[in-house]
Write a protein that holds these residues in place. Structure first.
Motif, mmCIF file in Angstrom:
data_model
loop_
_atom_site.group_PDB
_atom_site.id
_atom_site.type_symbol
_atom_site.label_atom_id
_atom_site.label_comp_id
_atom_site.label_asym_id
_atom_site.label_seq_id
_atom_site.Cartn_x
_atom_site.Cartn_y
_atom_site.Cartn_z
ATOM 1 N N HIS A 194 -7.408 5.874 58.873
ATOM 2 C CA HIS A 194 -7.215 5.272 60.203
ATOM 3 C C HIS A 194 -5.819 5.609 60.701
ATOM 4 O O HIS A 194 -4.881 5.766 59.910
ATOM 5 C CB HIS A 194 -7.384 3.749 60.115
ATOM 6 C CG HIS A 194 -7.600 3.083 61.439
ATOM 7 N ND1 HIS A 194 -6.575 2.873 62.340
ATOM 8 C CD2 HIS A 194 -8.719 2.591 62.021
ATOM 9 C CE1 HIS A 194 -7.046 2.270 63.414
ATOM 10 N NE2 HIS A 194 -8.360 2.084 63.253
ATOM 11 N N ILE A 195 -5.686 5.704 62.003
ATOM 12 C CA ILE A 195 -4.378 6.026 62.586
ATOM 13 C C ILE A 195 -3.321 5.001 62.189
ATOM 14 O O ILE A 195 -2.135 5.309 62.080
ATOM 15 C CB ILE A 195 -4.492 6.138 64.130
ATOM 16 C CG1 ILE A 195 -3.231 6.811 64.685
ATOM 17 C CG2 ILE A 195 -4.771 4.772 64.764
ATOM 18 C CD1 ILE A 195 -3.359 7.200 66.136
ATOM 19 N N HIS A 196 -3.766 3.766 61.923
ATOM 20 C CA HIS A 196 -2.823 2.731 61.493
ATOM 21 C C HIS A 196 -2.222 3.064 60.129
ATOM 22 O O HIS A 196 -1.068 2.716 59.861
ATOM 23 C CB HIS A 196 -3.516 1.362 61.440
ATOM 24 C CG HIS A 196 -3.892 0.840 62.787
ATOM 25 N ND1 HIS A 196 -4.797 -0.186 62.979
ATOM 26 C CD2 HIS A 196 -3.475 1.201 64.025
ATOM 27 C CE1 HIS A 196 -4.932 -0.425 64.255
ATOM 28 N NE2 HIS A 196 -4.149 0.401 64.922
ATOM 29 N N ASN A 197 -2.990 3.720 59.264
ATOM 30 C CA ASN A 197 -2.446 4.158 57.976
ATOM 31 C C ASN A 197 -1.295 5.134 58.176
ATOM 32 O O ASN A 197 -0.260 5.031 57.538
ATOM 33 C CB ASN A 197 -3.535 4.858 57.146
ATOM 34 C CG ASN A 197 -4.685 3.967 56.798
ATOM 35 O OD1 ASN A 197 -5.847 4.346 56.983
ATOM 36 N ND2 ASN A 197 -4.435 2.772 56.283
ATOM 37 N N LEU A 198 -1.506 6.083 59.083
ATOM 38 C CA LEU A 198 -0.478 7.091 59.349
ATOM 39 C C LEU A 198 0.772 6.465 59.965
ATOM 40 O O LEU A 198 1.895 6.836 59.630
ATOM 41 C CB LEU A 198 -1.033 8.156 60.287
ATOM 42 C CG LEU A 198 -2.278 8.893 59.775
ATOM 43 C CD1 LEU A 198 -2.849 9.790 60.862
ATOM 44 C CD2 LEU A 198 -1.934 9.722 58.545
ATOM 45 N N THR A 199 0.552 5.492 60.845
ATOM 46 C CA THR A 199 1.689 4.802 61.470
ATOM 47 C C THR A 199 2.464 3.987 60.450
ATOM 48 O O THR A 199 3.696 4.027 60.396
ATOM 49 C CB THR A 199 1.191 3.881 62.594
ATOM 50 O OG1 THR A 199 0.466 4.657 63.556
ATOM 51 C CG2 THR A 199 2.371 3.201 63.291
ATOM 52 N N LYS A 200 1.742 3.266 59.623
ATOM 53 C CA LYS A 200 2.384 2.407 58.609
ATOM 54 C C LYS A 200 3.194 3.219 57.611
ATOM 55 O O LYS A 200 4.271 2.797 57.178
ATOM 56 C CB LYS A 200 1.314 1.592 57.877
ATOM 57 C CG LYS A 200 1.894 0.578 56.883
ATOM 58 C CD LYS A 200 0.787 -0.260 56.268
ATOM 59 C CE LYS A 200 1.370 -1.271 55.280
ATOM 60 N NZ LYS A 200 0.299 -2.095 54.656
ATOM 61 N N GLU A 201 2.699 4.395 57.260
ATOM 62 C CA GLU A 201 3.404 5.237 56.291
ATOM 63 C C GLU A 201 4.518 6.065 56.926
ATOM 64 O O GLU A 201 5.220 6.792 56.242
ATOM 65 C CB GLU A 201 2.406 6.171 55.599
ATOM 66 C CG GLU A 201 1.381 5.463 54.730
ATOM 67 C CD GLU A 201 2.016 4.717 53.575
ATOM 68 O OE1 GLU A 201 3.099 5.134 53.112
ATOM 69 O OE2 GLU A 201 1.431 3.713 53.119
ATOM 70 N N GLY A 202 4.671 5.957 58.249
ATOM 71 C CA GLY A 202 5.747 6.655 58.926
ATOM 72 C C GLY A 202 5.466 8.125 59.170
ATOM 73 O O GLY A 202 6.381 8.892 59.500
ATOM 74 N N ILE A 203 4.209 8.537 59.045
ATOM 75 C CA ILE A 203 3.865 9.940 59.264
ATOM 76 C C ILE A 203 3.807 10.243 60.763
ATOM 77 O O ILE A 203 4.071 11.350 61.203
ATOM 78 C CB ILE A 203 2.551 10.282 58.562
ATOM 79 C CG1 ILE A 203 2.739 10.187 57.041
ATOM 80 C CG2 ILE A 203 2.037 11.669 58.943
ATOM 81 C CD1 ILE A 203 1.506 10.393 56.240
ATOM 82 N N ILE A 204 3.456 9.231 61.543
ATOM 83 C CA ILE A 204 3.474 9.376 63.010
ATOM 84 C C ILE A 204 4.782 8.829 63.531
ATOM 85 O O ILE A 204 5.166 7.706 63.208
ATOM 86 C CB ILE A 204 2.301 8.625 63.650
ATOM 87 C CG1 ILE A 204 0.978 9.274 63.224
ATOM 88 C CG2 ILE A 204 2.409 8.614 65.160
ATOM 89 C CD1 ILE A 204 -0.240 8.635 63.781
#
Length: 322
Positions: free
Chosen positions: A312-322
């Motif tokens: 999910h895009i939230h995973n990417l946001t939480k991990e700082g990838i986005i």
């Protein structure tokens, strides 16, 4: 525009242009001595100890951080502290880089002979090759600037910018000669967003999530319950362990608007066929690129054709990838 605003813009532009011209001139000052100093550091079995006083000390700490993050072990040693007990920081095989615009400050004049007495190689970053530091150093990295950006030619501005650029040039030269790769960078930055983009895989993210799935014959209630319980706004439609479709909460809303009677409606009727898929072993940044390319917020992961979960895009946001 008021006179005050015009003055601010003028001063800011003059400062930037003055410093940029000084940096451009530095490229002409990089010579064989710079190359020899770089080669000596490469061959050294010790660390790089960087020292300075005043604003040069602040620049030294940044260069230390850059070297450490790009594969060259470095330590900061304040020049004033060194002559009051911290000289023991320097070990037998260490290389010392001393930063000073004038090369003639009292602390430098005390420190330099102590370093030379210990037998360590000394590299100077200075604007004055003829200074005490410049003459005592084994190698001089020329950071000459004609004037400071300060209108009184006093506040260290252009000179500290030049020192920083010379430090970056040294660090990048060492990086290039070491063959320092993106994988190496990731090892030195495991917690940062840049590092995560280089080492985090889709499997690291799917493992964090529930694994929503329904059969193609599941009714609307079962689909809604699965999407709600797994809290990812999506479910995969699985048949014979293969992904045959995807249903998002948006698909459900559109179905509810278009269908008057939900009796007999199944997941197969609602699903989007041929969903966007990503390999579970792919880099997480690829999932981000896939979402961005198609304007979606989730993507299904598979491994050897088997459904592995959702990114999910939230995973990417939480991990700082986005």
């Amino acid at each position: 525009m008021s006179n005050a605003k015009e003055q601010i813009i003028r001063v800011a532009r003059e400062t930037i242009l003055l410093e940029s011209n000084a940096i451009q001139n530095l490229a002409q000052l990089v010579d064989e001595e710079f190359a020899l100093a770089t080669q000596f550091i490469l061959k050294s079995e010790g660390r790089v100890i960087i020292t300075g006083i005043g604003k040069s000390a602040n620049i030294a700490t940044k260069i230390v951080a850059t070297l450490n993050s790009t594969g060259t072990p470095a330590i900061f040693m304040h020049a004033a502290d060194a002559i009051h007990g911290d000289l023991g920081t320097i070990q037998e095989n260490d290389v010392v880089i001393c930063i000073s615009k004038s090369g003639n400050t009292p602390e430098i004049k005390v420190l330099v002979p102590l370093i030379k007495t210990r037998g360590n190689k000394l590299i100077a970053i200075t604007s004055n090759r003829e200074s005490f530091l410049g003459k005592q150093a084994d190698y001089v990295l020329n950071a000459y600037v004609e004037k400071e950006a300060c209108p009184n030619n006093l506040a260290p501005t252009t000179s500290t910018t030049a020192q920083l650029v010379i430090g970056d040039a040294l660090a990048m030269s060492l990086l290039e000669m070491r063959g320092f790769s993106s994988k190496d960078f990731a090892r030195f930055h495991p917690g940062g967003s840049l590092g995560k983009q280089l080492y985090m895989r889709v499997s690291d993210l799917t493992a964090l999530n529930e694994k929503p799935m329904v059969s193609p014959d599941a009714n609307v209630k079962e689909v809604i319950v699965e999407i709600s319980e797994k809290m990812l706004g999506v479910t995969a439609v699985i048949e014979d362990d293969k992904i045959i479709g995807i249903i998002t909460d948006g698909d459900l809303r559109r179905m509810l608007v278009s269908v008057d009677n939900m009796n007999g409606v199944t997941a197969r009727d609602i699903m989007t066929k041929d969903p966007k898929l990503i390999d579970n072993d792919a880099m997480a940044v690829k999932a981000m690129e896939l979402m961005d390319q198609h304007g979606i917020t989730q993507v299904l992961a598979q491994e050897n054709g088997k459904y592995m979960g959702v990114v999910h895009i939230h995973n990417l946001t939480k991990e700082g990838i986005i």
